[in-house]
Structures are given as structure tokens and as C-alpha cells.
Design a protein around this motif. Structure first.
Motif, PDB file in Angstrom:
ATOM      1  N   GLU A 127       0.637  -1.263   0.007  1.00 46.22           N
ATOM      2  CA  GLU A 127       0.078   0.104   0.034  1.00 46.22           C
ATOM      3  C   GLU A 127       1.025   1.280   0.063  1.00 46.22           C
ATOM      4  OE1 GLU A 127      -2.945  -0.377   3.156  1.00 46.22           O
ATOM      5  OE2 GLU A 127      -3.346  -2.196   2.532  1.00 46.22           O
ATOM      6  N   ASP A 128       2.179   1.180  -0.178  1.00 46.45           N
ATOM      7  CA  ASP A 128       2.906   2.363  -0.405  1.00 46.45           C
ATOM      8  C   ASP A 128       2.731   2.830  -1.780  1.00 46.45           C
ATOM      9  OD1 ASP A 128       4.021   1.808   2.003  1.00 46.45           O
ATOM     10  OD2 ASP A 128       5.602   0.605   1.135  1.00 46.45           O
ATOM     11  N   ALA A 129       3.271   4.160  -1.744  1.00 48.11           N
ATOM     12  CA  ALA A 129       3.264   5.075  -3.159  1.00 48.11           C
ATOM     13  C   ALA A 129       4.224   4.189  -3.974  1.00 48.11           C
ATOM     14  CB  ALA A 129       3.606   6.386  -3.046  1.00 48.11           C
ATOM     15  N   VAL A 176     -11.118   9.550  -7.772  1.00 50.62           N
ATOM     16  CA  VAL A 176     -11.814   8.531  -6.929  1.00 50.62           C
ATOM     17  C   VAL A 176     -12.165   7.156  -8.015  1.00 50.62           C
ATOM     18  CG1 VAL A 176     -13.632   7.830  -5.551  1.00 50.62           C
ATOM     19  CG2 VAL A 176     -12.724  10.121  -5.288  1.00 50.62           C
ATOM     20  N   LEU A 177     -11.672   6.174  -7.648  1.00 54.78           N
ATOM     21  CA  LEU A 177     -11.743   4.986  -8.352  1.00 54.78           C
ATOM     22  C   LEU A 177     -12.988   4.333  -7.653  1.00 54.78           C
ATOM     23  CD1 LEU A 177      -8.459   3.708  -9.110  1.00 54.78           C
ATOM     24  CD2 LEU A 177      -9.971   5.320 -10.548  1.00 54.78           C
ATOM     25  N   ALA A 178     -14.310   4.306  -8.358  1.00 57.12           N
ATOM     26  CA  ALA A 178     -15.461   3.729  -7.702  1.00 57.12           C
ATOM     27  C   ALA A 178     -15.674   2.387  -7.321  1.00 57.12           C
ATOM     28  CB  ALA A 178     -16.697   4.210  -8.368  1.00 57.12           C
ATOM     29  N   ASN A 179     -15.236   1.509  -8.155  1.00 57.04           N
ATOM     30  CA  ASN A 179     -15.446   0.016  -7.879  1.00 57.04           C
ATOM     31  C   ASN A 179     -14.430  -0.886  -8.586  1.00 57.04           C
ATOM     32  OD1 ASN A 179     -16.984  -2.475  -8.496  1.00 57.04           O
ATOM     33  ND2 ASN A 179     -18.903  -1.375  -7.895  1.00 57.04           N
ATOM     34  N   THR A 180     -14.365  -1.855  -7.668  1.00 53.02           N
ATOM     35  CA  THR A 180     -13.343  -2.808  -8.005  1.00 53.02           C
ATOM     36  C   THR A 180     -13.405  -3.766  -9.400  1.00 53.02           C
ATOM     37  OG1 THR A 180     -14.188  -4.592  -6.493  1.00 53.02           O
ATOM     38  CG2 THR A 180     -12.695  -3.041  -5.689  1.00 53.02           C
ATOM     39  N   VAL A 218      -6.957   8.240  -5.572  1.00 54.73           N
ATOM     40  CA  VAL A 218      -5.668   7.859  -5.977  1.00 54.73           C
ATOM     41  C   VAL A 218      -5.134   9.289  -6.395  1.00 54.73           C
ATOM     42  CG1 VAL A 218      -4.300   6.845  -7.964  1.00 54.73           C
ATOM     43  CG2 VAL A 218      -6.195   5.498  -7.015  1.00 54.73           C
ATOM     44  N   GLU A 219      -3.869   9.531  -6.182  1.00 55.44           N
ATOM     45  CA  GLU A 219      -3.274  10.812  -6.320  1.00 55.44           C
ATOM     46  C   GLU A 219      -2.045  10.746  -7.069  1.00 55.44           C
ATOM     47  OE1 GLU A 219      -2.665  15.125  -4.005  1.00 55.44           O
ATOM     48  OE2 GLU A 219      -2.146  13.265  -3.005  1.00 55.44           O
ATOM     49  N   MET A 220      -1.725  11.431  -8.236  1.00 60.82           N
ATOM     50  CA  MET A 220      -0.690  11.279  -8.981  1.00 60.82           C
ATOM     51  C   MET A 220       0.100  12.682  -8.852  1.00 60.82           C
ATOM     52  SD  MET A 220      -1.606   9.386 -12.509  1.00 60.82           S
ATOM     53  CE  MET A 220      -3.003   8.395 -12.322  1.00 60.82           C
ATOM     54  N   LYS A 221       1.429  12.711  -8.442  1.00 59.57           N
ATOM     55  CA  LYS A 221       2.080  13.865  -8.592  1.00 59.57           C
ATOM     56  C   LYS A 221       3.625  13.867  -9.527  1.00 59.57           C
ATOM     57  CE  LYS A 221       0.608  15.418  -3.956  1.00 59.57           C
ATOM     58  NZ  LYS A 221       0.726  16.003  -2.915  1.00 59.57           N
ATOM     59  N   GLY A 222       3.702  14.581 -10.173  1.00 58.99           N
ATOM     60  CA  GLY A 222       4.837  14.846 -11.103  1.00 58.99           C
ATOM     61  C   GLY A 222       5.798  15.841 -10.741  1.00 58.99           C
ATOM     62  N   THR A 254      -2.225   6.206  -2.779  1.00 62.14           N
ATOM     63  CA  THR A 254      -3.578   6.050  -2.520  1.00 62.14           C
ATOM     64  C   THR A 254      -3.965   6.452  -1.086  1.00 62.14           C
ATOM     65  OG1 THR A 254      -3.606   3.756  -1.473  1.00 62.14           O
ATOM     66  CG2 THR A 254      -3.913   3.988  -4.001  1.00 62.14           C
ATOM     67  N   ASN A 255      -5.389   6.478  -0.917  1.00 65.25           N
ATOM     68  CA  ASN A 255      -5.652   6.979   0.637  1.00 65.25           C
ATOM     69  C   ASN A 255      -5.803   5.753   1.642  1.00 65.25           C
ATOM     70  OD1 ASN A 255      -7.895   5.960  -0.505  1.00 65.25           O
ATOM     71  ND2 ASN A 255      -9.174   7.257   0.842  1.00 65.25           N
ATOM     72  N   ALA A 256      -5.918   4.666   0.981  1.00 67.05           N
ATOM     73  CA  ALA A 256      -6.138   3.361   1.881  1.00 67.05           C
ATOM     74  C   ALA A 256      -5.626   2.036   1.467  1.00 67.05           C
ATOM     75  CB  ALA A 256      -7.772   3.417   1.964  1.00 67.05           C
ATOM     76  N   ASP A 257      -5.391   1.767   0.231  1.00 65.77           N
ATOM     77  CA  ASP A 257      -5.247   0.495  -0.262  1.00 65.77           C
ATOM     78  C   ASP A 257      -4.521   0.543  -1.647  1.00 65.77           C
ATOM     79  OD1 ASP A 257      -5.813  -2.310  -0.078  1.00 65.77           O
ATOM     80  OD2 ASP A 257      -7.994  -2.083   0.128  1.00 65.77           O
ATOM     81  N   HIS A 258      -4.601  -0.902  -2.368  1.00 67.10           N
ATOM     82  CA  HIS A 258      -3.838  -0.978  -3.366  1.00 67.10           C
ATOM     83  C   HIS A 258      -4.594  -0.684  -4.502  1.00 67.10           C
ATOM     84  CE1 HIS A 258      -1.521  -4.859  -1.521  1.00 67.10           C
ATOM     85  NE2 HIS A 258      -0.921  -3.678  -1.231  1.00 67.10           N
TER      86      HIS A 258
END
Length: 160
Positions: free
Chosen positions: A48-50, A94-98, A77-81, A121-125
């Protein structure tokens, strides 16, 4: 670049850290399976790491990527360049559904000429597949990646 590229544990053109992969077919009720765009493997953020991608003394652009929450609906999910350590691009979703992989392309046009990319991510894979990057100027280092194929999901997230 799909997760199958990393099966040899490294890439010669860019450094990947905490990038892991597994065979999505082995996890039928998860976003790993649904997020596998090109069989057999899908990448994800190990432990669960970046995920970070770096290209010292070079630059690259992120053109597109497929993302799917592996276990948790409504995953942020956040992306930074970055260029030389300074943040120059960001995108959050926000990814709604698995069960529903999401394709991103036009949203990523700001990720051009960067030397580092971080996906968190804020919480998971988050399952990551068929990421398209373009190396604009070569990285200057002999790198080894932290790409780890995972045989047992419990080793990474404590889930089976």
C-alpha cells in the motif's frame, strides 16, 4: 508499460520503486482481475506504499494508464509529477468500483517533461496496467528496480 514488462525485475530506462505485480487471474473477485488489461499480470503499489518512477538527469511523459481499486471501492488515487524535486503536475481521482477499470489519458497531459512520478492512494492497493510513458531524454544511471512479483498476496497486504 504493462506489469508483464517488469517480470525481469528491472527496466533499463526508468527506476520503479514499490512496483509489484501478480497474475490477476489468481484473484477472481478483486480489482486485480478486473484491472488486468493485458494478461497475465497487473501491477500494483506493494504494501500500500506509493509507487514512484524516477529518471535522474532525464525526463519522461505519462500519456495514459488504466487504474482499478484492488480491494476497496471509492479509492482515492493521487498522482504527482516532479522536476528536480519541485511538484509541477498533479491529478487526483476517486476509483468507484473494484469491478470497473478506468482509463486516463487527457487528464494526464500535464505530466510532460517530468523526472519523477508518484502514485499514491488513501487506503489500499491500486491495480495499474498498460501505462504508456515516453522517455524524452534518457535517465543517467544503471538502475535496479524494486519490482517484486508476488506469489502470495498475504505477503503484501495480509489478504488472500
Amino acid at each position: 508499460m504493462d506489469a508483464d514488462d517488469g517480470i525481469e525485475y528491472y527496466r533499463s530506462d526508468i527506476r520503479l520503486d514499490t512496483w509489484c505485480a501478480l497474475n490477476g487471474d489468481n484473484y477472481a473477485d478483486s480489482g486485480y482481475n478486473h484491472g488486468t488489461i493485458s494478461d497475465p499480470n497487473v501491477g500494483f503499489n506493494g504494501f500500500e506504499d506509493a509507487i514512484s518512477m524516477t529518471c535522474p538527469s532525464g525526463s519522461f511523459s505519462l500519456h495514459s494508464v488504466w487504474l482499478t481499486p484492488a480491494w476497496t471501492n471509492d479509492l482515492v488515487v493521487e498522482m504527482k509529477g516532479y522536476v528536480k524535486g519541485a511538484e509541477v503536475a498533479s491529478f487526483s481521482t476517486v476509483l468507484a468500483n473494484t469491478t470497473i477499470p478506468t482509463f486516463f489519458e487527457s487528464e494526464l497531459s500535464v505530466f510532460s517533461g517530468i523526472d519523477a512520478l508518484v502514485i499514491s492512494t488513501n487506503a489500499d492497493h491500486v491495480a495499474v496496467d498498460d501505462m504508456v510513458i515516453e522517455i524524452a531524454s534518457p535517465c543517467v544511471f544503471d538502475m535496479k528496480a524494486s519490482f517484486v512479483p508476488v506469489e502470495n498476496m498475504e505477503d503484501v497486504a495480509g489478504r488472500t
